[in-house]
Design a protein around this motif. Structure first.
Motif, PDB file in Angstrom:
ATOM      1  N   TYR A 137       0.849  -1.177   0.000  1.00  0.00           N
ATOM      2  CA  TYR A 137       0.000   0.000   0.000  1.00  0.00           C
ATOM      3  C   TYR A 137       0.891   1.235   0.000  1.00  0.00           C
ATOM      4  N   LEU A 138       0.471   2.258  -0.734  1.00  0.00           N
ATOM      5  CA  LEU A 138       1.185   3.525  -0.780  1.00  0.00           C
ATOM      6  C   LEU A 138       0.389   4.560   0.000  1.00  0.00           C
ATOM      7  N   ALA A 139       0.980   5.036   1.100  1.00  0.00           N
ATOM      8  CA  ALA A 139       0.325   6.033   1.947  1.00  0.00           C
ATOM      9  C   ALA A 139       0.711   7.426   1.459  1.00  0.00           C
ATOM     10  N   SER A 140       0.262   7.760   0.255  1.00  0.00           N
ATOM     11  CA  SER A 140       0.581   9.052  -0.345  1.00  0.00           C
ATOM     12  C   SER A 140      -0.400   9.329  -1.468  1.00  0.00           C
ATOM     13  N   GLY A 141      -0.764  10.611  -1.594  1.00  0.00           N
ATOM     14  CA  GLY A 141      -1.620  11.005  -2.702  1.00  0.00           C
ATOM     15  C   GLY A 141      -0.833  11.562  -3.870  1.00  0.00           C
ATOM     16  N   SER A 142       0.501  11.549  -3.756  1.00  0.00           N
ATOM     17  CA  SER A 142       1.345  12.175  -4.777  1.00  0.00           C
ATOM     18  C   SER A 142       1.322  11.403  -6.091  1.00  0.00           C
ATOM     19  N   PRO A 143       0.949  12.069  -7.190  1.00  0.00           N
ATOM     20  CA  PRO A 143       0.992  11.377  -8.482  1.00  0.00           C
ATOM     21  C   PRO A 143       2.419  11.013  -8.891  1.00  0.00           C
ATOM     22  N   ARG A 144       3.413  11.827  -8.457  1.00  0.00           N
ATOM     23  CA  ARG A 144       4.803  11.487  -8.793  1.00  0.00           C
ATOM     24  C   ARG A 144       5.224  10.179  -8.119  1.00  0.00           C
TER      25      ARG A 144
ATOM     26  N   GLY B 251       0.940  26.912 -12.743  1.00  0.00           N
ATOM     27  CA  GLY B 251       0.283  26.027 -11.779  1.00  0.00           C
ATOM     28  C   GLY B 251       1.167  24.918 -11.243  1.00  0.00           C
ATOM     29  N   GLU B 252       2.324  24.724 -11.846  1.00  0.00           N
ATOM     30  CA  GLU B 252       3.177  23.590 -11.447  1.00  0.00           C
ATOM     31  C   GLU B 252       3.652  23.647  -9.986  1.00  0.00           C
ATOM     32  N   PRO B 253       3.923  24.828  -9.421  1.00  0.00           N
ATOM     33  CA  PRO B 253       4.456  24.855  -8.052  1.00  0.00           C
ATOM     34  C   PRO B 253       3.468  24.463  -6.959  1.00  0.00           C
ATOM     35  N   HIS B 254       2.177  24.403  -7.250  1.00  0.00           N
ATOM     36  CA  HIS B 254       1.142  24.360  -6.218  1.00  0.00           C
ATOM     37  C   HIS B 254       1.293  23.254  -5.180  1.00  0.00           C
ATOM     38  N   ASP B 255       1.608  22.049  -5.562  1.00  0.00           N
ATOM     39  CA  ASP B 255       1.619  20.947  -4.590  1.00  0.00           C
ATOM     40  C   ASP B 255       3.026  20.381  -4.386  1.00  0.00           C
ATOM     41  N   LYS B 256       4.041  21.239  -4.566  1.00  0.00           N
ATOM     42  CA  LYS B 256       5.411  20.729  -4.538  1.00  0.00           C
ATOM     43  C   LYS B 256       6.250  21.439  -3.484  1.00  0.00           C
ATOM     44  N   ALA B 257       7.022  20.641  -2.748  1.00  0.00           N
ATOM     45  CA  ALA B 257       7.953  21.209  -1.777  1.00  0.00           C
ATOM     46  C   ALA B 257       8.917  22.149  -2.488  1.00  0.00           C
ATOM     47  N   GLY B 258       9.128  23.333  -1.896  1.00  0.00           N
ATOM     48  CA  GLY B 258      10.019  24.296  -2.513  1.00  0.00           C
ATOM     49  C   GLY B 258       9.423  25.010  -3.709  1.00  0.00           C
ATOM     50  N   SER B 259       8.180  24.679  -4.044  1.00  0.00           N
ATOM     51  CA  SER B 259       7.440  25.329  -5.145  1.00  0.00           C
ATOM     52  C   SER B 259       7.988  25.042  -6.535  1.00  0.00           C
ATOM     53  N   TYR B 260       8.635  23.872  -6.716  1.00  0.00           N
ATOM     54  CA  TYR B 260       9.040  23.527  -8.085  1.00  0.00           C
ATOM     55  C   TYR B 260       9.067  22.014  -8.265  1.00  0.00           C
ATOM     56  N   GLY B 261       8.916  21.609  -9.519  1.00  0.00           N
ATOM     57  CA  GLY B 261       9.012  20.204  -9.884  1.00  0.00           C
ATOM     58  C   GLY B 261      10.156  20.015 -10.859  1.00  0.00           C
ATOM     59  N   ILE B 262      11.165  19.254 -10.463  1.00  0.00           N
ATOM     60  CA  ILE B 262      12.346  19.077 -11.316  1.00  0.00           C
ATOM     61  C   ILE B 262      12.003  18.317 -12.594  1.00  0.00           C
ATOM     62  N   GLN B 263      10.935  17.507 -12.551  1.00  0.00           N
ATOM     63  CA  GLN B 263      10.556  16.690 -13.699  1.00  0.00           C
ATOM     64  C   GLN B 263       9.707  17.466 -14.704  1.00  0.00           C
ATOM     65  N   GLY B 264       9.381  18.727 -14.374  1.00  0.00           N
ATOM     66  CA  GLY B 264       8.562  19.544 -15.264  1.00  0.00           C
ATOM     67  C   GLY B 264       9.303  20.798 -15.695  1.00  0.00           C
ATOM     68  N   LEU B 265       8.560  21.884 -15.821  1.00  0.00           N
ATOM     69  CA  LEU B 265       9.164  23.151 -16.202  1.00  0.00           C
ATOM     70  C   LEU B 265      10.221  23.608 -15.201  1.00  0.00           C
ATOM     71  N   GLY B 266      10.038  23.243 -13.927  1.00  0.00           N
ATOM     72  CA  GLY B 266      10.996  23.623 -12.900  1.00  0.00           C
ATOM     73  C   GLY B 266      12.392  23.106 -13.171  1.00  0.00           C
TER      74      GLY B 266
ATOM     75  N   PHE C 160      17.834  12.271  -8.766  1.00  0.00           N
ATOM     76  CA  PHE C 160      16.764  12.933  -9.509  1.00  0.00           C
ATOM     77  C   PHE C 160      15.402  12.476  -8.996  1.00  0.00           C
ATOM     78  N   THR C 161      15.236  11.154  -8.800  1.00  0.00           N
ATOM     79  CA  THR C 161      13.940  10.648  -8.338  1.00  0.00           C
ATOM     80  C   THR C 161      13.693  11.034  -6.878  1.00  0.00           C
ATOM     81  N   GLY C 162      14.769  11.213  -6.106  1.00  0.00           N
ATOM     82  CA  GLY C 162      14.613  11.706  -4.745  1.00  0.00           C
ATOM     83  C   GLY C 162      14.059  13.119  -4.740  1.00  0.00           C
ATOM     84  N   VAL C 163      14.550  13.965  -5.641  1.00  0.00           N
ATOM     85  CA  VAL C 163      14.040  15.328  -5.756  1.00  0.00           C
ATOM     86  C   VAL C 163      12.583  15.305  -6.234  1.00  0.00           C
ATOM     87  N   MET C 164      12.232  14.346  -7.077  1.00  0.00           N
ATOM     88  CA  MET C 164      10.842  14.201  -7.526  1.00  0.00           C
ATOM     89  C   MET C 164       9.912  13.807  -6.382  1.00  0.00           C
ATOM     90  N   GLY C 165      10.443  13.064  -5.390  1.00  0.00           N
ATOM     91  CA  GLY C 165       9.601  12.697  -4.254  1.00  0.00           C
ATOM     92  C   GLY C 165       9.690  11.253  -3.806  1.00  0.00           C
TER      93      GLY C 165
END
Length: 197
Positions: free
Chosen positions: A5-12, A145-160, A171-176
């Protein structure tokens, strides 16, 4: 047959677990993510990852679900010992991006795996150097809209990722969800690709 089971709502986190061939179901396990006073970043993410995994384990038992390991994770950004979590709104996101502009910060992601014999954790710490950002770049990124649900307000896997000049770490650690550390925890329970070896 699911593995865990994954106790997280994060799509990443869902994408990353699927990427390594782990079968899982999401389980709702809300926890209070408020940092303690003067709590260090690595203590904070480890505490929250454990709390999420334990909450998921408890939810599994309360719902009478089949007993399987529960994985929880938490990510935060730290700049000069200041924790930068998810932004409250656009203004907060922009303020965080101004702080990160032209600096090197740490991204810490803790993973916890709760199983019948207890709980195990792993911690990934990465150093990320941001290019200097203009106000126009910050405004455009926040508007995306990309910063909304991300620690530090950026997503390394996207525009951030366009802001990252250098990454020293996972890299995957920074993703989450750091895949190597996660796979090692799973292999100890006979799960996942590394368990084949």
């Amino acid at each position: 047959m699911i593995d865990l089971y994954l106790a997280s709502g994060s799509p990443r986190r869902r994408e990353l677990l699927a990427q390594i061939g782990v079968t899982f179901e999401k389980i709702s396990a809300p926890v209070d993510e408020t940092p303690f006073a003067d709590e260090l970043a690595h203590d904070y993410v480890l505490r929250l990852a454990r709390a999420k995994a334990e909450a998921g384990w408890q939810a599994m038992q309360e719902q009478g679900l089949p007993a399987r390991p529960v994985i929880g994770a938490d990510t935060t950004v730290a700049l000069d010992d200041h924790l930068l979590g998810k932004p409250d709104d656009d203004a907060h996101a922009a303020a965080m991006l101004r702080l990160l502009s032209g600096t090197t910060h740490e991204v810490l992601t803790a993973v916890a795996l709760r199983h019948e014999n207890g709980i195990e954790t792993a911690l990934s710490i990465s150093k990320v150097r941001f290019a200097p950002l203009t106000e126009a770049q910050i405004a455009a990124y926040v508007a995306s809209g990309e910063p909304h649900d991300k620690a530090g307000s950026y997503g390394i896997q996207g525009l951030g990722g366009l802001f990252v000049e250098h990454l020293d770490g996972s890299f995957t650690g920074v993703m989450g969800l750091p895949l190597h550390e996660t796979a090692v925890l799973l292999a100890r329970q006979g799960l996942g690709f590394l368990a084949q070896g």
